[in-house]
Design a protein around this motif. Structure first.
Motif, PDB file in Angstrom:
ATOM      1  N   LEU A   1     -31.858  -8.771 -25.934  1.00 24.45           N
ATOM      2  CA  LEU A   1     -31.899  -9.907 -26.845  1.00 24.45           C
ATOM      3  C   LEU A   1     -30.960 -10.955 -26.275  1.00 24.45           C
ATOM      4  N   LEU A   2     -31.508 -12.107 -25.908  1.00 26.49           N
ATOM      5  CA  LEU A   2     -30.730 -13.177 -25.302  1.00 26.49           C
ATOM      6  C   LEU A   2     -30.529 -14.296 -26.316  1.00 26.49           C
ATOM      7  N   ARG A   3     -29.292 -14.731 -26.460  1.00 29.49           N
ATOM      8  CA  ARG A   3     -28.944 -15.790 -27.403  1.00 29.49           C
ATOM      9  C   ARG A   3     -28.771 -17.095 -26.642  1.00 29.49           C
ATOM     10  N   ASP A   4     -29.402 -18.157 -27.099  1.00 31.44           N
ATOM     11  CA  ASP A   4     -29.270 -19.479 -26.486  1.00 31.44           C
ATOM     12  C   ASP A   4     -27.861 -20.002 -26.770  1.00 31.44           C
ATOM     13  N   VAL A   5     -27.119 -20.319 -25.727  1.00 35.94           N
ATOM     14  CA  VAL A   5     -25.734 -20.763 -25.909  1.00 35.94           C
ATOM     15  C   VAL A   5     -25.633 -22.213 -26.356  1.00 35.94           C
TER      16      VAL A   5
ATOM     17  N   VAL B   1     -34.256 -15.220 -27.301  1.00 33.45           N
ATOM     18  CA  VAL B   1     -35.408 -14.723 -26.564  1.00 33.45           C
ATOM     19  C   VAL B   1     -35.259 -13.208 -26.488  1.00 33.45           C
ATOM     20  N   LEU B   2     -36.291 -12.501 -26.859  1.00 30.48           N
ATOM     21  CA  LEU B   2     -36.351 -11.060 -26.652  1.00 30.48           C
ATOM     22  C   LEU B   2     -37.049 -10.870 -25.317  1.00 30.48           C
ATOM     23  N   HIS B   3     -36.357 -10.280 -24.363  1.00 28.64           N
ATOM     24  CA  HIS B   3     -36.873 -10.107 -23.009  1.00 28.64           C
ATOM     25  C   HIS B   3     -37.153  -8.631 -22.776  1.00 28.64           C
TER      26      HIS B   3
ATOM     27  N   GLN C   1     -28.103 -10.978 -39.108  1.00 30.45           N
ATOM     28  CA  GLN C   1     -29.173 -10.073 -39.508  1.00 30.45           C
ATOM     29  C   GLN C   1     -30.194  -9.899 -38.383  1.00 30.45           C
ATOM     30  N   LEU C   2     -30.533 -10.970 -37.683  1.00 35.94           N
ATOM     31  CA  LEU C   2     -31.468 -10.867 -36.562  1.00 35.94           C
ATOM     32  C   LEU C   2     -30.912  -9.909 -35.511  1.00 35.94           C
ATOM     33  N   GLU C   3     -29.659 -10.073 -35.141  1.00 34.96           N
ATOM     34  CA  GLU C   3     -29.055  -9.216 -34.127  1.00 34.96           C
ATOM     35  C   GLU C   3     -28.978  -7.768 -34.596  1.00 34.96           C
ATOM     36  N   LYS C   4     -28.646  -7.566 -35.852  1.00 34.34           N
ATOM     37  CA  LYS C   4     -28.591  -6.212 -36.415  1.00 34.34           C
ATOM     38  C   LYS C   4     -29.977  -5.576 -36.413  1.00 34.34           C
ATOM     39  N   THR C   5     -30.979  -6.333 -36.819  1.00 33.31           N
ATOM     40  CA  THR C   5     -32.355  -5.827 -36.838  1.00 33.31           C
ATOM     41  C   THR C   5     -32.787  -5.408 -35.444  1.00 33.31           C
ATOM     42  N   TYR C   6     -32.478  -6.215 -34.441  1.00 34.65           N
ATOM     43  CA  TYR C   6     -32.824  -5.863 -33.059  1.00 34.65           C
ATOM     44  C   TYR C   6     -32.191  -4.519 -32.672  1.00 34.65           C
TER      45      TYR C   6
END
Length: 108
Positions: free
Chosen positions: A49-53, A60-62, A21-26
């Motif tokens: 939108l960067l995802r911590d691996v 992090v939204l950059h 949902q976070l990724e979709k919202t972005y």
């Protein structure tokens, strides 16, 4: 104010069930989508939108901005100040301030 490019990072966290949902919202945010000419926000060069691996659910939204002035104009302007972000519920406030603004201290 400085006319140098700046970077803005916003720390986000999603519960395990909320990652998709976070990724979709972005992806659905209008200023992220922009148009054929780029961002829908004047002065915003790009956002990612960067995802911590290593830490599931942390992001992090950059954003890269033309200048601090362009960022502050948007930050305190009616398009942002009066409209809560669709990602507000995901802002990671556990670290204190949920965002940071950086100037480039050294480059290539």
């Amino acid at each position: 104010m400085s006319s140098e490019r700046i970077r803005v990072v916003i720390y986000l966290r999603a519960p395990h069930a909320g990652i998709e949902q976070l990724e979709k919202t972005y992806r659905e945010i209008s200023w992220v989508r922009g148009d054929a000419r780029g961002s829908a926000i004047q002065g915003l060069i790009r956002s990612e939108l960067l995802r911590d691996v290593d830490r599931e659910g942390e992001y992090v939204l950059h954003g890269e901005w033309e200048s601090l002035e362009a960022y502050r104009t948007w930050q305190f302007g009616p398009d942002h100040a009066g409209n809560p972000s669709a990602l507000r519920d995901y802002q990671d406030r556990s670290r204190g301030r949920h965002y940071a603004v950086y100037a480039i201290a050294s480059g290539d």
